[in-house]
Scaffold this active site. Structure first.
Site, PDB file in Angstrom:
ATOM      1  N   ASN A 128      -7.456  -2.853  14.051  1.00  0.00           N
ATOM      2  CA  ASN A 128      -8.859  -3.069  13.656  1.00  0.00           C
ATOM      3  C   ASN A 128      -9.001  -4.264  12.710  1.00  0.00           C
ATOM      4  OD1 ASN A 128      -7.834  -2.113  11.258  1.00  0.00           O
ATOM      5  ND2 ASN A 128      -9.285  -0.427  11.014  1.00  0.00           N
ATOM      6  N   ASP A 171       0.826  -1.212   0.000  1.00  0.00           N
ATOM      7  CA  ASP A 171       0.000   0.000   0.000  1.00  0.00           C
ATOM      8  C   ASP A 171       0.857   1.258   0.000  1.00  0.00           C
ATOM      9  OD1 ASP A 171       0.914  -0.394   2.604  1.00  0.00           O
ATOM     10  OD2 ASP A 171      -1.064  -0.826   3.436  1.00  0.00           O
ATOM     11  N   GLU A 196      -9.608  -1.966   5.009  1.00  0.00           N
ATOM     12  CA  GLU A 196     -10.234  -1.695   6.296  1.00  0.00           C
ATOM     13  C   GLU A 196     -11.458  -2.601   6.481  1.00  0.00           C
ATOM     14  OE1 GLU A 196      -8.521  -0.001   8.196  1.00  0.00           O
ATOM     15  OE2 GLU A 196      -7.790   1.896   7.382  1.00  0.00           O
ATOM     16  N   HIS A 199      -7.276  -4.747   9.900  1.00  0.00           N
ATOM     17  CA  HIS A 199      -6.982  -4.533   8.472  1.00  0.00           C
ATOM     18  C   HIS A 199      -5.718  -5.280   8.052  1.00  0.00           C
ATOM     19  CE1 HIS A 199      -4.596  -0.461   9.101  1.00  0.00           C
ATOM     20  NE2 HIS A 199      -3.825  -1.502   9.302  1.00  0.00           N
TER      21      HIS A 199
HETATM   22  P1  PGA Z   1       2.203  -1.959  12.559  1.00  0.00           P
HETATM   23  O1  PGA Z   1       1.031  -1.862  11.474  1.00  0.00           O
HETATM   24  O2  PGA Z   1       3.154  -2.981  12.041  1.00  0.00           O
HETATM   25  O3  PGA Z   1       2.788  -0.592  12.583  1.00  0.00           O
HETATM   26  O4  PGA Z   1       1.548  -2.377  13.845  1.00  0.00           O
HETATM   27  C1  PGA Z   1       0.400  -3.017  11.073  1.00  0.00           C
HETATM   28  C2  PGA Z   1      -0.689  -2.674  10.099  1.00  0.00           C
HETATM   29  O5  PGA Z   1      -1.416  -1.686  10.336  1.00  0.00           O
HETATM   30  O6  PGA Z   1      -0.840  -3.413   9.113  1.00  0.00           O
END
Ligand code: PGA
Length: 233
Positions: free
Chosen positions: A128, A67, A135, A130
């Site tokens: 959450n 992304d 999302e 995702h």
């Molecule tokens: P993080 O993010 O590795 O910074 O916890 C994970 C994500 O949101 O996919």
């Protein structure tokens, strides 16, 4: 799904890096799907260390990032392109033309197809649920597209942006795109992730928890450090 529970973050990072290196030994022209965020930082450090110490050759690799934010300049230090250069590409010999960041959704799917599909995709999980920027509510059939970020995703990104405005839109590989990868490694570290990991891996398969889509894939390796392992609570 195979679940590995290394004792700590350092071992999680080593385990992930070893799996990537093993896949590279099996197939020289390997296509990788790559994540950003805090969780994979240790994996990139290990991969860079292997390149320096063991002269591992990354010249056959093609990469597709999961992304990218929309509305940032190409060299913005908060962009995922910048993150990837800083933590990985500036230190190894992946040929620049083989590096793909989804700054435009248009040809991304075609480029993945032209590269022969993704052999190994590494992904984190958001609080959450995702995966990439898919999302809650994203279709499991979704493809690479422009999305609105969830308010909690924007709030969580505020530390990384250090006062600069967090974009509200991004381009993400779809869940359908992710599920077409031949092998998927899910990384989760820290106690804050244990609850969502439980819902993703053991709860109902539901679009309200995007990472639960991984339960439908035949070849997933979840690497959870002890704090993120819901069975350890
Ligand atoms: P993080 O993010 O590795 O910074 O916890 C994970 C994500 O949101 O996919």
């Amino acid at each position: 799904m195979r679940v590995l529970v290394p004792p700590d973050y350092r071992t999680l990072s080593r385990t992930a890096s070893e799996l990537v290196l093993k896949a590279m030994r099996t197939k020289r022209k390997l296509t990788l799907g790559l994540p950003t965020g805090n969780t994979p930082l240790g994996m990139y450090e290990e991969l860079v260390r292997s390149y320096r110490e063991q002269q591992i050759d990354f010249s056959g690799i093609t990469t597709f990032n999961l992304d990218e934010y929309l509305g940032l300049q190409r060299n913005d230090p908060h962009s995922y392109r910048f993150y990837m250069q800083e933590h990985f590409f500036d230190h190894v010999n992946v040929p620049p033309p083989n590096v793909h960041i989804p700054e435009e959704a248009g040809r991304y799917e075609e480029q993945i197809r032209e590269a022969g599909g993704i052999d190994l995709l590494v992904v984190g999980i958001g609080l959450n649920g995702h995966i990439a920027f898919n999302e809650p509510g994203s279709s499991f059939a979704s493809r690479t597209r422009e999305v609105m970020l969830a308010p909690e995703t924007i709030a969580n990104a505020e530390t990384h942006f250090q006062g600069a405005p967090v974009p509200s839109r991004a381009i993400t590989m779809g869940i359908g795109t992710i599920l077409e990868s031949r092998c998927i490694i899910l990384l989760a570290s820290g106690a804050s992730k244990a609850d969502i990991v439980r819902r993703a891996l053991n709860g109902p398969v539901s679009e309200s928890v995007p990472a639960s889509a991984l339960q439908t894939h035949q070849n997933v390796i979840a690497i959870l450090d002890e704090d993120a392992n819901p069975d350890e609570e």
